[in-house]
Design an enzyme around this catalytic site. Structure first.
Site, PDB file in Angstrom:
ATOM      1  N   LYS A  52       0.845  -1.205   0.000  1.00  0.00           N
ATOM      2  CA  LYS A  52       0.000   0.000   0.000  1.00  0.00           C
ATOM      3  C   LYS A  52       0.879   1.253   0.000  1.00  0.00           C
ATOM      4  CE  LYS A  52      -3.839  -2.421   2.167  1.00  0.00           C
ATOM      5  NZ  LYS A  52      -4.661  -2.710   3.353  1.00  0.00           N
ATOM      6  N   GLN A  96      -4.841  -1.727   9.544  1.00  0.00           N
ATOM      7  CA  GLN A  96      -4.719  -3.043   8.903  1.00  0.00           C
ATOM      8  C   GLN A  96      -5.310  -4.132   9.793  1.00  0.00           C
ATOM      9  OE1 GLN A  96      -3.731  -3.448   5.763  1.00  0.00           O
ATOM     10  NE2 GLN A  96      -3.968  -5.662   5.802  1.00  0.00           N
ATOM     11  N   ASP A 119     -11.063   2.554   3.747  1.00  0.00           N
ATOM     12  CA  ASP A 119     -11.315   1.110   3.640  1.00  0.00           C
ATOM     13  C   ASP A 119     -12.799   0.831   3.370  1.00  0.00           C
ATOM     14  OD1 ASP A 119      -9.149  -0.658   3.798  1.00  0.00           O
ATOM     15  OD2 ASP A 119      -8.975  -0.424   5.980  1.00  0.00           O
TER      16      ASP A 119
HETATM   17  N1  GUN Z   1      -7.014  -7.063   5.892  1.00  0.00           N
HETATM   18  C1  GUN Z   1      -7.362  -7.774   4.797  1.00  0.00           C
HETATM   19  N2  GUN Z   1      -7.888  -6.960   3.852  1.00  0.00           N
HETATM   20  C2  GUN Z   1      -7.874  -5.712   4.365  1.00  0.00           C
HETATM   21  C3  GUN Z   1      -8.279  -4.451   3.859  1.00  0.00           C
HETATM   22  O1  GUN Z   1      -8.801  -4.295   2.745  1.00  0.00           O
HETATM   23  N3  GUN Z   1      -8.086  -3.390   4.698  1.00  0.00           N
HETATM   24  C4  GUN Z   1      -7.558  -3.522   5.940  1.00  0.00           C
HETATM   25  N4  GUN Z   1      -7.441  -2.428   6.684  1.00  0.00           N
HETATM   26  N5  GUN Z   1      -7.172  -4.690   6.433  1.00  0.00           N
HETATM   27  C5  GUN Z   1      -7.328  -5.777   5.646  1.00  0.00           C
END
Ligand code: GUN
Length: 293
Positions: A52, A96, A119
């Site tokens: 990211k 996350q 998100d």
């Molecule tokens: N863990 C797995 N997929 C995601 C996501 O799209 N965002 C976040 N914050 N954590 C995750």
């Protein structure tokens, strides 16, 4: 059979975003700023967050990584979230997942300002998505909708079967596919661990979105001739031929299923790269809507 190239599509979208950000900064505007909070040292989460941050660089965004150890208290995490909610120079942020067991994930998600929830996990954004109002869409289903759109995959009137009912993928995917829109307008069936006859339901599907986290679950005998197959699975399986000792495997038995379908996404290089791209799209939107110029 058409192979849906998520890596190429994601690269194109990131270039489009980078061009828009270059225009913004040339006008003297601040570049979008994404903050990621990472708790602990889970291998998968470390990789996702690193990717990211890398994507932010490719798009011309500013990014900040905030790390906490596994034993961080929920109170301390919420305090950080409140700070980010108030910081005018933070356009969007993510926490996350998964979080350590002593932290209530939903309580954390609820504290993120919906305006910075890139998100798309906050109940306000989930609700807006479900009634078709403008919002931040969750990254994986939004990335899949982009792929269906850019590959002009017909969806209207089709029977879509979603395997998995997670809050992050299965539920929002079903919601978007049934939406009165293009892509969309599907008749949707959601299957999960308590569904009997999954094989039979899949055999009736025009579109299968597999998001169970069970490598190779979707086999050739479950797929109708000409079906569209979207594979969300990314399980690490042992592979002694790789330096790392592992490789990613999807929820679909690709080798055999690919022969039968009209479109299919590979793993890796299908849905995965699109997920991060959706986060970049959401962050650019958050920047544009941030009242603090
Ligand atoms: N863990 C797995 N997929 C995601 C996501 O799209 N965002 C976040 N914050 N954590 C995750």
């Amino acid at each position: 059979m058409i192979l849906i190239d998520g890596k190429k599509t994601a690269a194109e979208i990131k270039q489009e975003i980078a061009a828009e950000v270059a225009d913004m900064t040339a006008q003297g505007l601040r570049a979008p700023h994404l903050v990621a909070i990472l708790v602990g040292h889970d291998g998968g989460s470390e990789t996702y967050v690193a990717n990211k941050v890398k994507a932010c660089g490719e798009c011309g965004f500013k990014s900040t990584l905030i790390r906490f150890e596994d034993d961080v208290t929920q109170e301390r995490l919420l305090e950080e979230i409140h700070k980010l909610n108030e910081d005018p120079e933070v356009d969007g942020f993510i926490v996350q997942l998964p979080l350590p067991r002593h932290i209530d994930e939903q309580a954390v998600i609820r504290e993120v300002s919906p305006a910075k929830d890139v998100d798309g996990f906050h109940p306000v954004n989930v609700g807006c998505m479900s009634v078709g109002l403008p919002c931040f869409l969750p990254a994986t289903p939004a990335g899949i909708m982009q792929l269906l759109k850019r590959y002009s995959v017909p969806t209207k009137g089709k029977h879509a079967v979603v395997l998995g009912r997670s809050n992050i993928v299965g539920k929002p995917m079903a919601s978007l596919l049934m939406q009165k829109s293009d892509p969309g307008n599907c008749t949707v069936t959601v299957c999960h661990s308590s569904t009997p006859d999954i094989k039979e339901i899949c055999r009736n599907a025009d579109i299968i979105v597999a998001a169970l986290g069970q490598p190779g679950f979707v086999t050739e005998d479950m797929v109708k001739e000409g079906a569209v197959i979207i594979d969300v699975g990314t399980t690490r399986v042992a592979d002694s031929t790789r330096k790392s000792g592992w490789r990613l495997r999807g929820d679909v038995d690709f080798e055999n299923v690919a022969q039968k379908c009209s479109y299919i996404t590979p793993v890796p290089g299908g849905v995965g790269p699109m997920t991060i791209c959706s986060l970049m799209i959401n962050t650019l939107k958050a920047r544009k809507e941030n009242p603090h110029k």
